[in-house]
Design an enzyme around this catalytic site. Sequence first.
Site, short mmCIF file in Angstrom:
data_model
loop_
_atom_site.label_atom_id
_atom_site.label_comp_id
_atom_site.label_asym_id
_atom_site.label_seq_id
_atom_site.Cartn_x
_atom_site.Cartn_y
_atom_site.Cartn_z
N ASN A 7 0.87 -1.18 0.00
CA ASN A 7 0.00 0.00 0.00
C ASN A 7 0.91 1.23 0.00
O ASN A 7 1.48 1.58 1.04
CB ASN A 7 -0.88 -0.06 1.25
N ARG A 92 -2.65 -1.96 -3.46
CA ARG A 92 -3.84 -1.14 -3.27
C ARG A 92 -3.70 0.06 -4.20
O ARG A 92 -2.72 0.81 -4.13
CB ARG A 92 -3.89 -0.66 -1.82
N HIS A 182 -12.64 4.17 -0.01
CA HIS A 182 -12.76 3.22 1.11
C HIS A 182 -13.63 2.02 0.70
O HIS A 182 -14.21 1.36 1.57
CB HIS A 182 -13.45 3.84 2.35
N HIS A 210 -17.46 4.15 7.95
CA HIS A 210 -16.00 3.99 8.13
C HIS A 210 -15.51 5.30 8.73
O HIS A 210 -15.40 6.32 8.04
CB HIS A 210 -15.34 3.70 6.78
N ARG A 243 -9.38 16.97 6.74
CA ARG A 243 -10.13 17.33 5.52
C ARG A 243 -11.45 17.98 5.90
O ARG A 243 -12.10 17.57 6.86
CB ARG A 243 -10.40 16.08 4.67
N GLY A 333 -10.80 3.28 13.03
CA GLY A 333 -10.29 3.75 14.33
C GLY A 333 -11.32 4.36 15.25
O GLY A 333 -11.49 3.93 16.40
N GLU A 388 -8.85 -4.14 5.84
CA GLU A 388 -8.76 -3.89 4.40
C GLU A 388 -7.78 -4.83 3.72
O GLU A 388 -7.99 -5.24 2.59
CB GLU A 388 -8.38 -2.43 4.15
P1 AMP Z 1 -7.82 5.06 11.31
O1 AMP Z 1 -7.70 6.11 10.23
O2 AMP Z 1 -8.86 4.04 11.03
O3 AMP Z 1 -6.50 4.48 11.71
O4 AMP Z 1 -8.37 5.83 12.63
C1 AMP Z 1 -7.63 6.84 13.26
C2 AMP Z 1 -8.56 7.65 14.17
O5 AMP Z 1 -9.16 6.76 15.12
C3 AMP Z 1 -7.84 8.73 14.96
O6 AMP Z 1 -8.61 9.92 14.93
C4 AMP Z 1 -7.82 8.17 16.37
O7 AMP Z 1 -7.90 9.17 17.34
C5 AMP Z 1 -9.08 7.34 16.41
N1 AMP Z 1 -9.02 6.35 17.51
C6 AMP Z 1 -9.73 6.39 18.61
N2 AMP Z 1 -9.45 5.38 19.44
C7 AMP Z 1 -8.51 4.66 18.84
C8 AMP Z 1 -7.79 3.49 19.20
N3 AMP Z 1 -7.99 2.86 20.36
N4 AMP Z 1 -6.90 3.01 18.33
C9 AMP Z 1 -6.70 3.65 17.15
N5 AMP Z 1 -7.35 4.77 16.77
C10 AMP Z 1 -8.24 5.26 17.59
#
Ligand code: AMP
Length: 402
Positions: A7, A92, A182, A210, A243, A333, A388
């Site tokens: 990726n 990806r 996504h 998501h 964004r 997340g 993913e």
């Molecule tokens: P992602 O882009 O899916 O990696 O998600 C990142 C976002 O998820 C960030 O804004 C983090 O603050 C939020 N987040 C909240 N809790 C967690 C957690 N336990 N582990 C990872 N990301 C988290």
Amino acid sequence: MIILLLNAGSSSLKFQVIDMVCEKVLIKGTCEKINSRKSLIRSRSFAGVEFIRQYDELVDHKDAVYHIKEIITDSKYGVIKDFSEVSVIGHRVVHGGEYFKDAVLIDDDVIEKIRDLIVLAPLHNQANLNVILICRELFGDKISQAAVFDTSFYFGMPQKAYMYGLPYRYYEKYNIRKYGFHGTSHKFVGEKCAEIMNQKIEDLKIITCHLGNGSSITAIDRGKAVDTSMGFTPLDGLIMGTRCGSLDPSIVTFIEEKENLSPEKMDSILNKESGFLGISGVSNDDREVLESAKNGDERSALSQEMFDYQIIKYIGAYAAAMNGCDAIVFTAGIGENQWGHRENVCESLSFMGVELDKKVNREMIFGKCGKISSPKSAVEVFVIAANEELAMARYIQKIFTK
Ligand code: AMP
């Protein structure tokens, strides 16, 4: 079948090796800050062996691919003896435009089409293509390569959902339309949701949320994506980490004129200085913004209220667009970990008969997945972990079993 997934970002390269016999991740890692003095590679194998090394410089992505090959075949840190054990390298690719409705094996024609689409996703598709060409150069025909596109799931979206109210000639001339992103994640959690509900996806109307650093919401009507919040680029839709999400388009020309900004600078403001970061002035990271809101920072609290409010509006709109909704899924997340957002959103969806089991919802964090709605809820609500890479690997494996 062993698949190496790559990726590529403009200065990063994430990798995962998955053994498809048992769908086991053998090793995963990242090359960070490629082309800078602080280049770093870290990886962790299924056995917990960690590799972390700072490099004087990873000159380019070719250097990074070379090191990845060395690490995964290394006798101490690696997981395979010889690189020839890899059957396919899966890439990806962010933009598949109107060309690709599924994962494909890469040949000269596919390469030319990915190149054609650079104009629609300059940073991403260029980086993806570079890595594809590097792998061809390094491994020749010995290892097949496949591409999985972020946009493919939206291939069959109805025209009424993907057209913008601009002169039609811009669609004809520049392919300006909603593409959606996504897709791999939304498709994966939608299918998983049907599996958990023990129903055919063809019988369900599902809204998948998501919610991560980039966030999008998709309406899946009987297995097909019929609308989604991201648009021509991943900038559209919800407010995100940095964004801005949807705007009145006149704001862009207004600010450009008032501040005498170039289109490049404006693009950077919309993509990198807006969202949670722009509103709160604190961080793009939801955890930090929530913490700051708890400590009384009003702008941090505002960014979170905006986020919840926009999610509620999209879910309401998509339930109307599909004339119903059987299930809502939260993933990524924020969706998987921040129970507060899920609670705020679901409380405002009581008009649709959504009823959360608040206790279960609060406990459904840090990797736990399952149903968070109460038995009385008219719409079932789930937390499902985004995966993913596994989804990509499954789509690639399908090419070989067709
Ligand atoms: P992602 O882009 O899916 O990696 O998600 C990142 C976002 O998820 C960030 O804004 C983090 O603050 C939020 N987040 C909240 N809790 C967690 C957690 N336990 N582990 C990872 N990301 C988290």
